[in-house]
Design an enzyme around this catalytic site. Structure first.
Site, mmCIF file in Angstrom:
data_model
loop_
_atom_site.group_PDB
_atom_site.id
_atom_site.type_symbol
_atom_site.label_atom_id
_atom_site.label_comp_id
_atom_site.label_asym_id
_atom_site.label_seq_id
_atom_site.Cartn_x
_atom_site.Cartn_y
_atom_site.Cartn_z
ATOM 1 N N ASP A 61 11.712 -7.687 -5.886
ATOM 2 C CA ASP A 61 11.156 -7.571 -4.531
ATOM 3 C C ASP A 61 11.053 -8.906 -3.804
ATOM 4 O OD1 ASP A 61 10.645 -4.696 -4.373
ATOM 5 O OD2 ASP A 61 9.278 -5.076 -6.032
ATOM 6 N N TYR A 63 5.931 0.803 -2.038
ATOM 7 C CA TYR A 63 4.876 0.119 -2.771
ATOM 8 C C TYR A 63 4.190 -0.922 -1.916
ATOM 9 C CZ TYR A 63 3.983 0.654 -7.790
ATOM 10 O OH TYR A 63 3.510 1.046 -9.011
HETATM 11 NI NI NI Z 1 3.860 0.715 -10.740
#
Ligand code: NI
Length: 649
Positions: free
Chosen positions: A303, A387
């Site tokens: 990420d 996320y």
């Molecule tokens: Ni996770």
């Protein structure tokens, strides 16, 4: 030759992040390069940090030449370039072509990729097979492609594997309905859909996964207000990006790749400014998933290196979880076009009450002394598709520094036929499946404990062997082992020996003659489960060790290497340590890997309660005694000896 805009502060500190004007100026200069087309994507325009010796030698009021680092992808040629631009002189001072690298994927590319996929007849056919006809409700998520050496993976292109989810209505949580079995392969340079794989229809999970107040049923009604009231304002001072809080002093930076960066962290000890860290950031991360099937094996998002976590920072104007007197800093990053984008309130700074700092009740005198702990919090939150990652640096009154990552948001998922229950994950709602995975982070800690030259030791507690010196067989001791060179400084945690690592300044001692140090105390941690020759292990070798120490080199910035996207592996720390440099009494960098292990629970759906992971840096014989003795008693009167008294405990 361009000139410096007049409105720039004349004496910006050399570590002050680039302003919007400086970003615009740097981009203007780079755009003039003859080899570049007009189809450019600027994925990094940030401060080119001056050499640290020069920053540390700076006299008050002095500054250094301002330089920008510019990294750009030319979509027309697929080539990547890096430049250093002198903003003071208005010229490019360094220009580098990087053949064969794939820069991070940008949000602008996500949008273009989504449009390209939705226009593709093969993908449309796959959707119709699944009863999906309103493509305006579809969410396309381009996943980084990785590099798996697969014969049928398109070669030599800027590749993404795009997955599909679908909303039931425009404000629905789209992640409740993964469209399983479909992968679109897209070249992000040409925006061509190269191939659509269809592994077969799996019904959409039947339930919604919404979490807005109006969708979750009756809200609890027994919460009374809790107000944090700081009538005289916060106890910190912010001047530009310099932050002072009690005895702490540091500078705040921000980069498109790492997000928050801390510089020149020091503690004023009885009038003396004592450095601890020169630079600290979370420099890389990767999320390996454990499901081997075609829809999952490639889910290994880096990420930071593959997406740029600073580019995905939230504007906390839209909602901030901090209480009390908050101050914000904006982050200025480039858009893909190169235009500066100001993320309003990207960095949150505030203080928190943190329970008791220290206490003793002298029961013979019936007298209690207690101090409350206050911590300074510097944080930002980034959203990476489904996320959320919150990054929180804490500073405490006793000299402790802590880093905590808060993981929340929506788990990555897929659909399963009703009744199925694959072994590599968990069913979290009817027909909805979340694979097991891990989140590995790496903190790059450029230490300078009381000076640039430090040594690193591992400390294990061991039992003494039985013998004349240990007649009662109770003896145990902490044993320090020097990590003398890079080949020795690749270590994993061991909770059973209470293992920690200490960064010692062998040239400075406390009043007892002990060398001053800071120790890195690991928190919860784990190792990866992928095999040593698995692609993700090759590409993220940093996660196979928890501690790495390297000799400082300003070019070594990223645990997984500068360009992990589609990189076959071997870059970053495993490469840096090949030289096996000596580490004793030199300028060292600590790289700490910490992994959050995620066996997904039903409680993680539809939005996950925060889970935390991190580490602590604690003074170790750095101060002559408890440095927080001078914290004044709480202003409210405490009844001696009465733990149930008036709320001061
Ligand atoms: Ni996770």
């Amino acid at each position: 030759m361009a000139t410096i805009p007049r409105d720039l502060p004349r004496l910006a500190h050399p570590l002050e992040p680039l302003s919007a004007d400086e970003i615009a100026q740097a981009v203007r200069l780079v755009r003039q390069r003859p080899e570049l087309s007009q189809r450019l994507r600027f994925f990094n325009v940030s401060l080119h940090e001056p050499p640290k010796e020069r920053v540390l030698a700076l006299a008050p009021g002095e500054t250094l030449e301002r330089e920008a680092f510019v990294a750009v992808l030319d979509n027309a040629s697929g080539q990547t370039y890096e430049a250093v631009v002198s903003l003071s002189r208005g010229e490019i001072t360094s220009w580098k072509h990087l053949p064969g690298v794939q820069p991070p994927m940008l949000v602008e590319e996500f949008i273009d990729c989504g449009e390209a996929v939705k226009a593709n007849p093969e993908w449309q056919e796959a959707m119709r097979k699944r009863g999906i006809t309103d493509f305006s409700l579809v969410m396309i998520e381009p996943w980084s492609a990785g590099e798996y050496g697969l014969a049928d993976d398109p070669k030599g292109v800027r590749l993404t594997r795009a997955l599909t989810w679908v909303r039931r209505h425009p404000t629905d949580n789209g992640y409740a309905r993964p469209v399983d079995g479909v992968i679109a392969f897209v070249d992000l340079n040409t925006l061509q859909v190269l191939r659509v794989d269809d592994y077969g229809v799996v019904p959409l999970p039947p339930e919604d996964g919404n979490y807005l107040p109006e969708t979750v049923g009756p809200l609890r009604t027994d919460l009374k207000p809790l107000e944090i009231y700081q009538p005289e304002g916060p106890s910190f001072q912010l001047e530009g990006h310099e932050l002072r809080w009690q005895k702490w002093r540091l500078r705040i930076g921000f980069t498109p790749r790492e997000g928050l960066v801390l510089y020149t962290v020091s503690y004023n000890d009885q009038g003396q400014e004592r450095p601890i860290l020169y630079r600290a950031s979370i420099c890389d991360m990767v999320v390996p998933y454990g499901d081997p099937r075609p829809m999952y094996f490639f889910r290994n998002a880096f990420d930071i290196g593959e997406f740029g976590i600073g580019l995905m920072a939230n504007s906390l104007e839209l909602g901030c979880d901090c209480l009390g007197e908050i101050r914000y800093l904006d982050a200025v990053v480039p858009r893909a076009s190169g235009d500066p984008l100001t993320i309003k309130n990207a960095i949150c700074i505030h203080e928190e009450d943190y329970g008791i700092l220290w206490k003793h009740y002298d029961w013979r005198l019936n007298h209690a002394e207690v101090r409350r702990s206050r911590r300074l919090v510097i944080s930002f939150i980034a959203t990476v598709g489904n996320y959320e990652y919150g990054f929180y640096w804490y500073f405490y009154q006793d000299g402790t520094i802590q880093l905590e990552v808060k993981l929340t948001g929506v788990v990555s998922n897929g659909a399963e036929p009703l009744g199925a229950s694959p072994p590599w994950g968990s069913m979290i709602a009817p027909g909805l499946y979340a694979p097991i995975h891990q989140h590995f982070f790496n903190a790059r800690l450029d230490m300078m404990v009381d000076g640039l030259n430090n040594s690193v030791y591992e400390v294990n507690t061991v039992a003494d062997p039985p013998g004349p010196d240990n007649p009662h067989r109770n003896a145990f001791r902490a044993v320090s082992t020097l990590l003398a060179r890079e080949s020795e400084a690749q270590r994993v945690i061991n909770p059973f020996s209470a293992r920690y690592w200490k960064v010692v300044n062998p040239n400075k001692t406390n009043r007892l003659g002990q060398p001053v140090a800071y120790k890195l105390v690991p928190g919860e941690n784990v190792l990866p489960f992928a095999a040593p020759d698995a692609s993700v292990i090759q590409r993220a070798g940093f996660m196979t060790k928890h501690l790495w120490v390297t000799r400082y080199d300003p070019a070594e910035k990223s645990a997984a290497g500068d360009y992990p996207n589609q990189h076959p592996g071997g870059a970053g720390l495993p490469k840096y340590v090949q030289a096996d440099r000596e580490l004793e009494n030199t300028d060292v960098v600590l790289w700490y890997t910490f992994g959050a292990h995620h066996v997904v629970r039903t409680e993680d759906w539809p939005v996950m309660p925060v889970s935390t992971i991190g580490f602590t840096l604690k003074p170790l014989n750095f101060f002559d005694r408890n440095p927080a003795l001078d914290v004044p008693p709480p202003r409210r009167h405490c009844t001696p000896g009465r733990a149930d008294g008036d709320g001061c405990h």
